[in-house]
Design an enzyme around this catalytic site. Structure first.
Site, PDB file in Angstrom:
ATOM      1  N   GLY A 381       0.825  -1.206   0.000  1.00  0.00           N
ATOM      2  CA  GLY A 381       0.000   0.000   0.000  1.00  0.00           C
ATOM      3  C   GLY A 381       0.857   1.253   0.000  1.00  0.00           C
ATOM      4  N   TRP A 384       2.224   1.647  -3.448  1.00  0.00           N
ATOM      5  CA  TRP A 384       1.179   2.153  -4.346  1.00  0.00           C
ATOM      6  C   TRP A 384       1.177   3.672  -4.380  1.00  0.00           C
ATOM      7  CZ3 TRP A 384      -2.996   5.334  -3.152  1.00  0.00           C
ATOM      8  CH2 TRP A 384      -3.941   5.507  -4.156  1.00  0.00           C
ATOM      9  N   HIS A 385       1.501   4.305  -3.252  1.00  0.00           N
ATOM     10  CA  HIS A 385       1.445   5.761  -3.191  1.00  0.00           C
ATOM     11  C   HIS A 385       2.558   6.430  -3.991  1.00  0.00           C
ATOM     12  CE1 HIS A 385      -1.417   5.113   0.083  1.00  0.00           C
ATOM     13  NE2 HIS A 385      -1.747   6.382  -0.054  1.00  0.00           N
ATOM     14  N   GLY A 386       3.652   5.737  -4.235  1.00  0.00           N
ATOM     15  CA  GLY A 386       4.704   6.386  -5.002  1.00  0.00           C
ATOM     16  C   GLY A 386       5.963   5.551  -5.112  1.00  0.00           C
ATOM     17  N   PHE A 595      -0.874  10.358  -7.322  1.00  0.00           N
ATOM     18  CA  PHE A 595      -0.959   8.930  -7.049  1.00  0.00           C
ATOM     19  C   PHE A 595      -1.890   8.216  -8.019  1.00  0.00           C
ATOM     20  CE2 PHE A 595      -0.337  10.732  -2.607  1.00  0.00           C
ATOM     21  CZ  PHE A 595       1.034  10.657  -2.711  1.00  0.00           C
TER      22      PHE A 595
END
Length: 595
Positions: A381, A384-386, A595
């Site tokens: 997770g 996923w943000h960066g 994002f």
């Protein structure tokens, strides 16, 4: 062609279409005028909104609209293949290909620099990407929607959408396209065939959400960011520890106001057209522990990760091959990148302790594997943000926080006192012997928790009745402090060129830790407070509003929605005039656009 027409019709990288711009509200006015003429014809309505959504995305991302269209066409086609295929093997094959296509787009645009940087550091050779890769706005959000659509068809939870125009409308619906919430097909597709319906009360609610979101974005996010927070994060060493700490707490409010503000506007705009988007925030800073926070923050992402990542890995039932593969891979890469023997030692010790516990206590195996799956989910997770290790660290810290709570919660009160006292003593010893600012932060924070835990245990031991509100306030405060500290790594990895993200983000985070942990000038605190008094008032006001009881908020929301239209218009105009006073010359994009 006149320049003003060109500005309306064509993409301008310097001026993407934002909810906070007047151009967006002119766009929405045109959309609503046409919508009001065709809303009773469902097929025409859906096709029109699909076209307007594509135009909106083109105005935010230009040529990358083709990537969105390709994701729509491919996932729609594979959804039909999965549904019409009877063979279980081929159904899984079509699902795999469809998901891999969506993920390949995401990985190329979002993680090319990250993987190149990892490869370069592991191989010791210079490996770079020749051309700059720009990130399409909102690619993570529409990719996850396409994946959930394929997964839900495969699981036979939904039927495929009959028309590709309807499906395209679902994926690209412009209010939530570029920053969520992540809308599952099972929650939205059935609305595509519903006739338009919007009562007088719900119209008022829609207006309220739009104004509420704009207030959060312009006042509680952009204003405090431009006038204080961004300055500190850009040059942490120019500010002392107190200012860095103040900026860090301010950022917690900023990122919430920014993201939830976008969601409020998206919900309000969608409601104007008769569509309902899921709730994405539930007062997250009222959370009393880390797991509770993630049930309140970015709810659509948390549920997506739970249903499509955590549960397939085994969830709270058992560990799978993916469970061990993910955490071992992350650990090995971290060890090789840091080239630090202590990382290897710590990883091996953790693995050894887990293995011994599962051998000696088979009844603990389920708890351990559950925690492994939860940690993996938070690590992925974070990624996923960066494309930055700071996001992975941020996700890992949140996973550790959830595990610590699960271990802490069942302990007796005196066991808690002993454990936290030992940890405080160890962190103090580390601060003296190692002399790193991080240990200074650790022992001070743990010391405060230790005193609170001791006071609570003594109070209960001498017959004092537990005061529920004080215990809740204490838990909320500690959770908020923990979440805020993890945000240091989140913010440090944001707003950066992906090619330089890893090194620059790490340097920013490290500088802030050093300032907060070692560079305080108490004699300057009164001067600092006076200098930033306006920003401090706004942060304080924003948090007070956030902590107001939900029943009171619901009451004034209904009061606004029930106003006569003329009074609602006057109140809205008055608020817009106030917001205009806070508008910054440098219009800020929504944080989650990246994002």
């Amino acid at each position: 062609m006149p320049e003003w027409i060109s500005n309306i019709l064509f993409y301008n990288e310097a001026q993407p279409l934002l909810f906070t711009q007047g151009e967006f509200w002119l766009f929405l006015l045109v959309v609503m005028c046409v919508f009001s003429c065709i809303h009773h014809r469902i097929a025409a309505r859906n096709a029109f909104l699909f076209g307007m959504s594509l135009f909106f995305y083109y105005k935010t991302s230009g040529i990358f609209t083709l990537a969105l269209l390709s994701a729509i066409v491919v996932s729609y086609a594979f959804g039909l293949l999965i549904h019409r295929t009877l063979s279980g093997v081929f159904r899984k094959l079509w699902l795999t290909i469809g998901i891999l296509y969506s993920l390949s787009l995401l990985c190329y645009f979002k993680y090319a620099y990250f993987f190149a940087d990892v490869f370069s550091q592991l191989s010791g050779s210079e490996f770079s990407i020749a051309e700059q890769i720009l990130l399409p706005v909102g690619i993570s959000f529409y990719t996850f929607q396409c994946i959930s659509y394929l997964m839900d068809i495969y699981r036979r939870k939904i039927e495929p959408v009959n028309s590709i125009l309807d499906y395209g409308f679902y994926v690209s619906f412009f209010p939530q396209l570029v920053a969520g919430p992540i809308v599952r097909a099972s929650d939205f597709v059935h609305q595509l065939q519903h006739p338009f319906s919007l009562s007088r009360r719900w119209f008022g609610i829609a207006v309220f959400w739009i104004l509420n979101g704009l207030t959060k974005k312009i006042i509680l996010s952009d204003y405090i960011a431009v006038n204080f927070i961004d300055r500190v994060f850009e040059n942490p060493t120019l500010y002392d520890g107190f200012e860095n700490l103040l900026a860090l707490f301010g950022y917690s409010l900023q990122v919430y106001a920014d993201f939830s503000g976008y969601t409020d506007i998206a919900i309000g705009v969608a409601l104007m057209m008769g569509f309902y988007l899921p709730k994405n925030f539930n007062a997250p800073y009222k959370a009393t522990n880390a797991p509770n926070f993630w049930k309140r923050w970015h709810i659509s992402l948390s549920r997506w990760l739970q249903d499509y990542l955590y549960i397939p890995m085994g969830g709270n039932r058992n560990a799978t091959f993916a469970s061990y593969a993910v955490i071992i891979t992350m650990g090995i890469i971290a060890m090789l990148l840091t080239r630090n023997v202590w990382v290897a030692v710590i990883l091996m010790l953790i693995a050894a302790v887990c293995a011994i516990c599962m051998l000696l206590r088979p009844d603990w195996k389920k708890k351990i594997t559950t925690n492994i799956n939860a940690t993996n989910t938070m690590l992925l997770g974070g990624l996923w943000h960066g494309a930055s290790w700071n996001f992975v660290i941020w996700g890992g810290l949140n996973g550790i926080g959830m595990i610590i709570y699960k271990l802490w919660h069942p302990m007796g009160r005196w066991t808690r006192v002993i454990v936290i006292s030992v940890l405080t003593a160890l962190s103090y010893w580390a601060s003296v012997s190692i002399a790193h600012p991080l240990w200074n932060i650790a022992w001070i924070w743990l010391g405060i928790i230790s005193l609170g835990t001791l006071f609570s245990a003594l109070w209960r031991s001498f017959g004092g009745n537990e005061i529920s509100w004080s215990r809740r306030a204490w838990n909320i405060a500690q959770t908020f402090v923990f979440i805020t500290f993890t945000r240091l790594f989140f913010r440090a990895g944001s707003n950066l060129n992906p090619e330089e993200a890893n090194e620059q983000a790490w340097n920013t985070a490290n500088s802030m830790i050093e300032q907060i942990g070692a560079h305080w000038q108490p004699q300057l605190i009164p001067e600092i407070l006076a200098q930033h008094i306006g920003i401090i008032y706004l942060i304080f006001l924003g948090m007070i509003i956030h902590w107001i009881d939900d029943r009171f908020k619901r009451r004034y929301r209904i009061i606004f929605a029930s106003m006569p239209l003329w009074l609602m218009a006057v109140a809205s105009l008055f608020l817009v005039m106030i917001l205009y006073q806070f508008v910054t010359t440098d219009m800020q994009k929504f944080i989650y656009f990246q994002f």
